[in-house]
Enzyme design. Structure first.
Site, PDB file in Angstrom:
ATOM      1  N   ASP A   6     -78.080-125.646 -47.021  1.00  0.00           N
ATOM      2  CA  ASP A   6     -79.030-125.515 -48.138  1.00  0.00           C
ATOM      3  C   ASP A   6     -78.260-124.937 -49.319  1.00  0.00           C
ATOM      4  OD1 ASP A   6     -81.506-125.414 -49.597  1.00  0.00           O
ATOM      5  OD2 ASP A   6     -81.684-123.289 -49.131  1.00  0.00           O
ATOM      6  N   SER A   7     -78.896-124.972 -50.481  1.00  0.00           N
ATOM      7  CA  SER A   7     -78.298-124.349 -51.664  1.00  0.00           C
ATOM      8  C   SER A   7     -78.174-122.839 -51.485  1.00  0.00           C
ATOM      9  CB  SER A   7     -79.171-124.621 -52.887  1.00  0.00           C
ATOM     10  OG  SER A   7     -80.426-123.981 -52.712  1.00  0.00           O
ATOM     11  N   CYS A  69     -82.932-128.821 -47.424  1.00  0.00           N
ATOM     12  CA  CYS A  69     -83.104-128.644 -48.864  1.00  0.00           C
ATOM     13  C   CYS A  69     -83.755-129.908 -49.417  1.00  0.00           C
ATOM     14  CB  CYS A  69     -81.735-128.424 -49.495  1.00  0.00           C
ATOM     15  SG  CYS A  69     -81.768-128.306 -51.289  1.00  0.00           S
ATOM     16  N   GLU A 147     -83.613-115.476 -52.897  1.00  0.00           N
ATOM     17  CA  GLU A 147     -82.161-115.216 -52.793  1.00  0.00           C
ATOM     18  C   GLU A 147     -81.867-113.717 -52.917  1.00  0.00           C
ATOM     19  OE1 GLU A 147     -79.288-117.366 -52.349  1.00  0.00           O
ATOM     20  OE2 GLU A 147     -80.895-118.639 -51.602  1.00  0.00           O
ATOM     21  N   CYS A 177     -90.093-126.820 -51.306  1.00  0.00           N
ATOM     22  CA  CYS A 177     -88.720-126.313 -51.416  1.00  0.00           C
ATOM     23  C   CYS A 177     -88.575-125.317 -50.282  1.00  0.00           C
ATOM     24  CB  CYS A 177     -88.531-125.630 -52.769  1.00  0.00           C
ATOM     25  SG  CYS A 177     -87.085-124.553 -52.887  1.00  0.00           S
ATOM     26  N   HIS A 179     -87.076-122.623 -49.867  1.00  0.00           N
ATOM     27  CA  HIS A 179     -87.156-121.186 -50.160  1.00  0.00           C
ATOM     28  C   HIS A 179     -88.614-120.695 -50.132  1.00  0.00           C
ATOM     29  CE1 HIS A 179     -83.044-121.715 -51.648  1.00  0.00           C
ATOM     30  NE2 HIS A 179     -82.924-120.402 -51.738  1.00  0.00           N
TER      31      HIS A 179
HETATM   32  N1  DGL Z   1     -84.093-124.844 -51.169  1.00  0.00           N
HETATM   33  C1  DGL Z   1     -83.941-125.927 -52.036  1.00  0.00           C
HETATM   34  C2  DGL Z   1     -84.998-127.013 -51.877  1.00  0.00           C
HETATM   35  O1  DGL Z   1     -85.565-127.145 -50.810  1.00  0.00           O
HETATM   36  C3  DGL Z   1     -83.544-125.758 -53.452  1.00  0.00           C
HETATM   37  C4  DGL Z   1     -83.605-124.467 -54.166  1.00  0.00           C
HETATM   38  C5  DGL Z   1     -82.671-124.517 -55.350  1.00  0.00           C
HETATM   39  O2  DGL Z   1     -81.480-124.361 -55.103  1.00  0.00           O
HETATM   40  O3  DGL Z   1     -83.120-124.765 -56.478  1.00  0.00           O
HETATM   41  O4  DGL Z   1     -85.258-127.760 -52.768  1.00  0.00           O
END
Ligand code: DGL
Length: 255
Positions: A6-7, A69, A147, A177, A179
């Site tokens: 993931d990011s 992600c 984060e 997303c 997160h």
């Molecule tokens: N967790 C990521 C997603 O599912 C992206 C969050 C990000 O880096 O902007 O889209």
């Protein structure tokens, strides 16, 4: 071994579901926190990062890759599937289940800018949400808060109210997303009447279907980050409580 990326730390919400379903399987998770957020980057930039991470995970012995992600999936899953032989499991905002569950025909989608701009997302809406009003809302602050390990408190409350305002008529909200599920409890406390949808569990089931091999030896869990490993390790205890002893190591690009 299951490779997950993931990011940043958001993909841990998906990893938790995979670990629940496949507790004896080894995995290797990479958080690309030094490059987070992906949500405001171009598809070319996202694809370049994701390719680096996938190459590395394969080099480390990954037999299946989970793109935990939504933004990365929307940006480049087709490219990955065309260029790698291993199974690639991606994820997309749960528009389909939300459209089915909605009683009033209005759904809200919280997702990143990158995800909402994608042709793949527009196709998802036109295929699965016909006749349903779909209101979208990017939530960059949610990513920053998670984060930083802020899952509750004033800043979280403010962000939730601000992002929910345009979606107030929707009875079903997609957390599009990875997160965002870490804020699910707080969102539900403020908006208990809304149904919240995330797709982590469905993705874990997909992984279990595609990766039916029985685990051969004792499961090993590896966590790496391109960001700060000490900070990520501290947050891991909150975000991934079922693997309490785990530690993040620094991800250094070797290929
Ligand atoms: N967790 C990521 C997603 O599912 C992206 C969050 C990000 O880096 O902007 O889209």
């Amino acid at each position: 071994m299951i490779g997950v990326l993931d990011s940043g730390l958001g993909g841990l919400s998906v990893l938790n579901e995979i670990h629940k379903l496949l507790p004896h399987h080894s995995f290797h998770y990479i958080a690309d926190s030094a490059w987070c957020p992906y949500g405001s980057k171009s598809y070319d930039q996202i694809q370049a990062r994701v390719t680096t991470l996938v190459d590395y995970l394969l080099d480390q012995g990954a037999e299946i890759i989970v793109i935990a992600c939504n933004s990365a999936t929307i940006a480049c899953v087709e490219f990955l599937r065309a260029n790698y032989l291993v199974p690639i499991v991606g994820m997309e905002p749960g528009v389909k289940p939300a459209a089915k569950l909605s009683h009033n025909g209005i759904i809200g989608v919280f997702a990143t800018e990158a995800s909402l701009a994608g042709e793949k997302f527009h196709r998802l809406v036109s295929t699965h949400a016909q006749g349903v009003q779909v209101i979208t809302q990017p939530c960059p602050d949610f990513v920053t808060l998670v984060e930083q390990g802020q899952l509750e408190g004033e800043a979280v409350n403010e962000a939730i109210h601000c992002y929910m305002k345009p979606l107030i008529k929707a009875d079903t909200i997609v957390l599009g997303c990875t997160h965002y599920p870490f804020l699910k409890r707080t969102i539900s406390e403020f908006y208990p009447e809304k149904t919240l949808i995330d797709t982590g569990e469905a993705v874990a089931q997909q992984v279990a279907r595609k990766y039916a091999l029985s685990p051969k030896e004792t499961a090993s869990y590896r966590f790496q980050t391109s960001g700060n490993p000490e900070r990520a390790t501290t947050l891991l205890k909150t975000l991934c409580p079922q693997i309490p002893e785990a530690q993040f190591q620094h991800f250094i690009e070797t290929i």
